[in-house]
Design a protein around this motif. Structure first.
Motif, PDB file in Angstrom:
ATOM      1  N   ASP A   1     -51.438   7.887  51.351  1.00  0.00           N
ATOM      2  CA  ASP A   1     -52.729   8.554  50.843  1.00  0.00           C
ATOM      3  C   ASP A   1     -53.899   7.455  50.339  1.00  0.00           C
ATOM      4  N   VAL A   2     -54.336   6.893  51.343  1.00  0.00           N
ATOM      5  CA  VAL A   2     -55.304   5.721  50.890  1.00  0.00           C
ATOM      6  C   VAL A   2     -56.651   6.333  51.141  1.00  0.00           C
ATOM      7  N   ILE A   3     -57.358   6.687  50.124  1.00  0.00           N
ATOM      8  CA  ILE A   3     -58.561   7.396  50.285  1.00  0.00           C
ATOM      9  C   ILE A   3     -59.758   6.541  51.220  1.00  0.00           C
ATOM     10  N   SER A   4     -59.610   5.173  51.177  1.00  0.00           N
ATOM     11  CA  SER A   4     -60.438   4.324  51.646  1.00  0.00           C
ATOM     12  C   SER A   4     -60.524   3.777  53.308  1.00  0.00           C
ATOM     13  N   VAL A   5     -59.231   4.545  53.762  1.00  0.00           N
ATOM     14  CA  VAL A   5     -59.048   4.455  55.175  1.00  0.00           C
ATOM     15  C   VAL A   5     -60.295   5.126  56.004  1.00  0.00           C
ATOM     16  N   ASN A   6     -60.866   4.498  56.697  1.00  0.00           N
ATOM     17  CA  ASN A   6     -62.063   4.704  57.640  1.00  0.00           C
ATOM     18  C   ASN A   6     -61.614   5.024  59.121  1.00  0.00           C
ATOM     19  N   THR A   7     -60.664   4.161  59.598  1.00  0.00           N
ATOM     20  CA  THR A   7     -60.340   3.893  60.880  1.00  0.00           C
ATOM     21  C   THR A   7     -58.921   4.104  61.174  1.00  0.00           C
ATOM     22  N   VAL A   8     -58.279   4.796  62.159  1.00  0.00           N
ATOM     23  CA  VAL A   8     -56.929   4.797  62.711  1.00  0.00           C
ATOM     24  C   VAL A   8     -56.842   4.512  64.383  1.00  0.00           C
ATOM     25  N   ILE A   9     -56.307   3.495  64.508  1.00  0.00           N
ATOM     26  CA  ILE A   9     -56.293   3.105  66.041  1.00  0.00           C
ATOM     27  C   ILE A   9     -54.622   3.186  66.534  1.00  0.00           C
ATOM     28  N   ASN A  10     -54.645   3.883  67.558  1.00  0.00           N
ATOM     29  CA  ASN A  10     -53.315   4.105  68.515  1.00  0.00           C
ATOM     30  C   ASN A  10     -53.217   3.040  69.483  1.00  0.00           C
ATOM     31  N   PHE A  11     -52.551   1.733  68.969  1.00  0.00           N
ATOM     32  CA  PHE A  11     -52.309   0.571  69.903  1.00  0.00           C
ATOM     33  C   PHE A  11     -51.450   1.214  71.058  1.00  0.00           C
TER      34      PHE A  11
END
Length: 234
Positions: free
Chosen positions: A199-209
């Motif tokens: 739980d990292v509230i500052s994560v804006n983006t997730v990329i699935n390589f």
């Protein structure tokens, strides 16, 4: 191994329950739950349960409290819940509300011909890393590809990057995660180790390589962004 007596256990919390089912641990889970003394079970009658809840809140008596936390509810888990829960209260998050918090973007990668697929994906990754807002988690299906891509990307981007997977000892993993939470690491390359419980509230983006192997895995990965009232991109 029957090393612990659970006769006096009153609070049972099952976290990441669907992961247990997927790892074929349902038999072990049922064995443990069956080993817990059921003399303190709540009634099957909802009106009696309300009375028992009042007794517990007034510290007049203690009944067994069982809680299950799960992002998804496969049928096998539902059967376990029906067997071991008494008049359960179910808390769910509305999917419709979540859908508008996260933008889902997809890039079509051509079939690998002549071994050029990896280089193409790395170039695409660099493009998106420079375009999308950090902090970012990039997910891979295995550690070897992750390590290879990490070395190439690190040389071609100015943002701070680190690696998080089971190949490191726990102390190292916790240090990397702390640096990521503090913002000292802007991009985190990870296996599915980071797809749950992070739980990292500052994560804006997730990329699935690498494409997730199941829709459930995709849900968990993309769920690292847009935490709380935040928006995000997956």
């Amino acid at each position: 191994n029957n090393d612990i007596s659970l006769n006096q256990c009153c609070y049972v919390i099952i976290d990441e329950a669907d992961a247990m089912i997927r790892e074929n641990l349902s038999t072990d889970l049922e064995y443990i739950l069956d080993s817990i003394n059921d003399e303190r079970n709540k009634s099957d009658d909802s009106s009696q349960v309300l009375r028992q809840e009042t007794e517990m809140s007034d510290f007049d008596n203690i009944y067994k409290v069982t809680q299950i936390y799960s992002a998804t509810m496969p049928s096998e888990l539902m059967e376990i819940a029906k067997k071991f829960l008494r008049c359960p209260l179910t808390i769910t998050i509305e999917e419709q509300k979540e859908r508008f918090k996260r933008d889902h973007l997809f890039d079509l990668v051509p079939e690998d011909r002549g071994g050029n697929n990896l280089e193409l994906k790395i170039n695409m990754l660099l493009h998106w890393l420079k375009r999308l807002e950090p902090q970012t988690i990039v997910f891979f299906n295995n550690k070897s590809v992750l390590d290879s891509v990490y070395l190439k990307v690190k040389r071609n981007i100015e943002m701070s990057i680190d690696v998080y997977h089971s190949g490191f000892e726990q102390v190292k993993r916790e240090k990397v995660l702390t640096e990521f939470r503090n913002g000292n690491v802007q991009i985190l390359f990870s296996t599915d180790l980071a797809s749950r419980g992070i739980d990292v509230i500052s994560v804006n983006t997730v990329i699935n390589f690498d494409c997730p192997k199941s829709i459930e895995t995709y849900i968990h990965r993309s769920g690292r962004a847009a935490r709380g009232d935040k928006r995000g991109t997956g």
